[in-house]
Scaffold this active site. Structure first.
Site, PDB file in Angstrom:
ATOM      1  N   THR A 113       6.262  -0.724  -1.329  1.00  0.00           N
ATOM      2  CA  THR A 113       7.696  -0.465  -1.132  1.00  0.00           C
ATOM      3  C   THR A 113       8.392  -0.223  -2.465  1.00  0.00           C
ATOM      4  O   THR A 113       9.269   0.639  -2.575  1.00  0.00           O
ATOM      5  CB  THR A 113       8.367  -1.625  -0.366  1.00  0.00           C
ATOM      6  OG1 THR A 113       7.705  -1.773   0.901  1.00  0.00           O
ATOM      7  CG2 THR A 113       9.848  -1.366  -0.139  1.00  0.00           C
ATOM      8  N   CYS A 114       7.986  -0.944  -3.483  1.00  0.00           N
ATOM      9  CA  CYS A 114       8.595  -0.788  -4.808  1.00  0.00           C
ATOM     10  C   CYS A 114       8.399   0.634  -5.332  1.00  0.00           C
ATOM     11  O   CYS A 114       9.313   1.229  -5.911  1.00  0.00           O
ATOM     12  CB  CYS A 114       8.000  -1.795  -5.786  1.00  0.00           C
ATOM     13  SG  CYS A 114       8.163  -3.515  -5.253  1.00  0.00           S
ATOM     14  N   SER A 115       7.205   1.160  -5.147  1.00  0.00           N
ATOM     15  CA  SER A 115       6.879   2.490  -5.673  1.00  0.00           C
ATOM     16  C   SER A 115       7.328   3.629  -4.770  1.00  0.00           C
ATOM     17  O   SER A 115       7.657   4.708  -5.254  1.00  0.00           O
ATOM     18  CB  SER A 115       5.362   2.609  -5.886  1.00  0.00           C
ATOM     19  OG  SER A 115       4.957   1.778  -6.944  1.00  0.00           O
TER      20      SER A 115
END
Length: 160
Positions: free
Chosen positions: A48-50
């Site tokens: 999700t961060c990337s």
């Protein structure tokens, strides 16, 4: 309990990932006299961060600055080398300041730690976004586990 609006972000040192290598910086230097959008992620290169969190802030960095943010910064419990590699892979350029909180010291001081030891990741940062004015928190959104709503760049735009 996470830091709340009206509270002051503590004076601490962090390491900034830069194209020239790690550079020590301080909360006072980054936040003093400025409006700062700080968002935290559980980890560089994580799904999700990337795929969503960092790219959203890269995409909306100019809009955030147009609404008054002097600095947009991303913090993760990773080292500065990892954050620099992640920034390069995401095309961050100079839009986002990448802050390494390698020992989770600021994360813990903000009350935003997330223990992922059982998943082999150790102590990480909860997914959050805040707006600070001269180190005082004006707005904070901390995600519930598995959620991605209140820490999105679009949500921060609405809070500025």
């Amino acid at each position: 309990m996470p830091i709340q609006p009206g509270e002051t972000i503590p004076s601490m040192k962090l390491t900034q990932g830069t194209p020239d290598g790690p550079r020590e910086t301080s909360i006072d230097e980054l936040f003093g006299g400025k409006t700062v959008v700080l968002f935290g992620v559980p980890g560089a290169f994580t799904p999700t961060c990337s795929a969503r969190h960092l790219p959203g802030f890269v995409e909306h960095a100019d809009a955030l600055k147009a609404k008054g943010a002097d600095v947009v910064a991303c913090m993760a419990v990773n080292d500065a080398f990892v954050l620099d590699a992640w920034a390069k892979s995401q095309g961050v350029g100079d839009k986002i300041v990448m802050l390494a909180d390698g020992a989770a010291e600021l994360t813990k001081a903000l009350g935003l730690e997330l223990d992922l030891t059982a998943r082999g990741l150790g102590v990480r940062c909860q997914r959050f976004a805040l707006v600070a004015k001269d180190r005082k928190v004006a707005h904070i959104g901390v995600e519930a586990p598995g959620a991605f709503e209140v820490s999105r760049a679009e949500a921060v735009l609405g809070a500025l």
